[in-house]
Scaffold this active site. Structure first.
Site, PDB file in Angstrom:
ATOM      1  N   CYS A 110      13.090  13.120 -27.070  1.00 59.50           N
ATOM      2  CA  CYS A 110      13.236  13.413 -25.518  1.00 59.50           C
ATOM      3  C   CYS A 110      14.090  12.258 -24.956  1.00 59.50           C
ATOM      4  CB  CYS A 110      11.741  13.005 -25.173  1.00 59.50           C
ATOM      5  SG  CYS A 110      11.108  11.403 -25.243  1.00 59.50           S
ATOM      6  N   HIS A 147       4.552  -0.576 -14.771  1.00 57.34           N
ATOM      7  CA  HIS A 147       4.568   0.667 -15.090  1.00 57.34           C
ATOM      8  C   HIS A 147       5.409   0.758 -16.617  1.00 57.34           C
ATOM      9  CE1 HIS A 147       5.524   5.243 -14.852  1.00 57.34           C
ATOM     10  NE2 HIS A 147       6.786   4.696 -15.159  1.00 57.34           N
ATOM     11  N   HIS A 150       4.829   7.420 -19.363  1.00 55.32           N
ATOM     12  CA  HIS A 150       3.753   8.457 -19.447  1.00 55.32           C
ATOM     13  C   HIS A 150       3.233   8.771 -20.889  1.00 55.32           C
ATOM     14  CE1 HIS A 150       5.867   8.766 -15.509  1.00 55.32           C
ATOM     15  NE2 HIS A 150       4.324   9.183 -15.016  1.00 55.32           N
ATOM     16  N   ASP A 154       1.422  16.339 -26.416  1.00 56.69           N
ATOM     17  CA  ASP A 154       2.349  17.279 -27.611  1.00 56.69           C
ATOM     18  C   ASP A 154       3.001  16.233 -28.748  1.00 56.69           C
ATOM     19  OD1 ASP A 154       4.153  15.758 -26.071  1.00 56.69           O
ATOM     20  OD2 ASP A 154       5.114  17.520 -25.169  1.00 56.69           O
ATOM     21  N   ARG A 162       1.963  11.630 -27.588  1.00 56.09           N
ATOM     22  CA  ARG A 162       3.203  11.246 -27.280  1.00 56.09           C
ATOM     23  C   ARG A 162       3.273  10.100 -26.165  1.00 56.09           C
ATOM     24  NH1 ARG A 162       7.972  13.406 -24.317  1.00 56.09           N
ATOM     25  NH2 ARG A 162       6.657  15.333 -23.747  1.00 56.09           N
ATOM     26  N   CYS A 164       5.531   8.183 -24.283  1.00 54.74           N
ATOM     27  CA  CYS A 164       7.114   8.353 -23.852  1.00 54.74           C
ATOM     28  C   CYS A 164       7.298   7.294 -22.889  1.00 54.74           C
ATOM     29  CB  CYS A 164       7.179   9.590 -22.826  1.00 54.74           C
ATOM     30  SG  CYS A 164       8.939   9.943 -22.695  1.00 54.74           S
TER      31      CYS A 164
END
Ligand code: FE
Length: 175
Positions: A110, A147, A150, A154, A162, A164
């Site tokens: 990704c 932050h 996310h 999946d 996951r 990410c």
């Protein structure tokens, strides 16, 4: 006759509501968050680091501040860790709290560093993020509230998650 029409209208209304509810249920189920989000409440006892916006701005680089404190996202395939395969630990770039291990890192394709789990569930918090017309689960550092990225449902086994995460939100410490 009128009673019959009213009854028909009532049944149609009930049917329509039932369909709407199902759609909403499906959307909520589709969000990878609900089962995970509850962990945030269990994590609430962690010692917090609280700083003013001005203090964060002084301590962080412009890009770190944009991502960590303003919930920004680095461009895919541009971060320094998405392709890193070295053994070590990934800490929060804002407060140093150890968040992820290379043992849980995997190549998701990704363009961001991806992990199946944090080092410990107490290390991160989750917030429902409905920005950009999507329902996502935001991952934050439990210690400083910055932050990180996310989490999606999946990912590979064993967790199916996951995480990410932005490279700029992390600091890698080689083993
Ligand atoms: Fe932090």
């Amino acid at each position: 006759m009128i009673a019959l029409r009213l009854m028909t209208l009532l049944l149609i209304s009930l049917f329509a509501f039932s369909c709407t509810s199902k759609t909403q249920d499906k959307q909520q189920t589709a969000a990878p968050s609900d089962s995970i989000t509850n962990e945030a409440y269990r994590n609430s006892k962690m010692e917090k680091i609280v700083k003013t916006d001005a203090e964060w701005k002084k301590e962080l680089s412009d890009e770190q501040y944009r991502v960590l404190r303003q919930k920004g996202t680095e461009r895919a395939f541009t971060g320094k860790y998405f392709d890193l395969k070295d053994d070590g630990t990934y800490s929060c770039a804002a407060c140093g709290s150890e968040l992820f291990s290379s043992l849980q890192k995997f190549d998701s394709g990704c363009g961001w560093p991806s992990y199946t789990a944090p080092l410990d569930s107490s290390k991160v918090e989750f917030h429902k993020d409905i920005s950009f017309g999507m329902v996502r689960t935001e991952v934050l550092c439990a210690k400083c509230g910055s932050h990180l990225g996310h989490v999606f449902d999946d990912g590979p086994e064993p967790t199916g998650n996951r995480y990410c995460i932005n490279s700029v939100s992390l600091k890698f410490i080689k083993k």
